[in-house]
Design a protein around this motif. Structure first.
Motif, PDB file in Angstrom:
ATOM      1  N   HIS A 180       0.809  -1.113  -0.054  1.00  0.00           N
ATOM      2  CA  HIS A 180      -0.062  -0.139   0.174  1.00  0.00           C
ATOM      3  C   HIS A 180       0.990   1.323  -0.009  1.00  0.00           C
ATOM      4  N   ASN A 232      -0.014   4.219   0.007  1.00  0.00           N
ATOM      5  CA  ASN A 232      -0.389   5.440   0.862  1.00  0.00           C
ATOM      6  C   ASN A 232      -1.221   5.157   2.195  1.00  0.00           C
ATOM      7  N   GLN A 233      -1.390   3.851   2.334  1.00  0.00           N
ATOM      8  CA  GLN A 233      -1.918   3.704   3.830  1.00  0.00           C
ATOM      9  C   GLN A 233      -1.015   2.932   4.732  1.00  0.00           C
ATOM     10  N   ASP A 234      -1.253   3.309   5.849  1.00  0.00           N
ATOM     11  CA  ASP A 234      -0.735   2.238   7.099  1.00  0.00           C
ATOM     12  C   ASP A 234      -1.933   1.322   7.462  1.00  0.00           C
ATOM     13  N   ARG A 278       3.113   1.822   5.419  1.00  0.00           N
ATOM     14  CA  ARG A 278       2.997   1.878   4.121  1.00  0.00           C
ATOM     15  C   ARG A 278       4.221   1.513   3.519  1.00  0.00           C
TER      16      ARG A 278
END
Length: 176
Positions: free
Chosen positions: A79, A81-83, A114
């Motif tokens: 991902h 852009n995401q944790d 991320r």
């Protein structure tokens, strides 16, 4: 400078979408229900319920519960852009985060940053997790897409679905 232009100029990703204004009241989502009373079954039999939606948080957070009725898990993926954070409610799971592996059971929590390749495998016949993405990105729609399939996608179909939702498959699922 307007906030969106400032964030973009600073290289900070801005979540686009149809996020609505935050609610001005709290809400409850009952056990075994989803935020909007939708049923999302991964693989046709594993409920993945939205508990807090990107619509509730202006795109900053999505929270889910997943109940797995089969062993296994997703391919190794990233991902950008995401944790992610997973909290194990029931069962046993094996996680890979970068080159590290971790066995988790009920009560354990794991953080997946991320841009780090990661995956997991459910090791028990039944498992349940609470997990979240920050920011939301396209994750709710990703699970809706998977839920619209009657069975698990082929590796090629899966990689395409991952890519359409801003993720990259970089390896196979875990062997356990």
């Amino acid at each position: 400078m307007k906030r969106r232009k400032f964030l973009l100029a600073a290289g900070i990703p801005v979540v686009m979408g149809t996020a609505q204004q935050r609610p001005n009241k709290g809400f409850v989502v009952k056990a075994n229900n989803s935020r909007f009373q939708e049923k999302t079954l991964i693989g046709g039999k594993n409920p993945n319920d939205i508990k807090v939606s990107f619509q509730d948080t202006e795109g900053s957070l999505s929270i889910f519960t997943y109940t797995g009725h089969e062993k296994g898990g997703p391919p190794l993926h990233i991902h950008p852009n995401q944790d992610e954070i997973f909290f194990i409610i029931e069962g046993e799971y094996l996680f890979q985060v970068g080159s590290d592996t971790f066995r988790l059971t009920s009560g354990d929590t794991i953080f997946l940053p991320r841009n780090i390749p990661h995956t997991f495998a459910q090791l028990t016949a039944l498992g349940k997790m609470f997990f979240l993405f920050q920011p939301s990105g396209k994750m709710e729609d990703f699970f809706r897409t998977l839920g619209s399939l009657s069975s698990n996608p082929s590796p090629e179909q899966g990689a395409k679905i991952f890519a359409e939702h801003d993720m990259q498959v970089v390896g196979p699922p875990l062997s356990y």
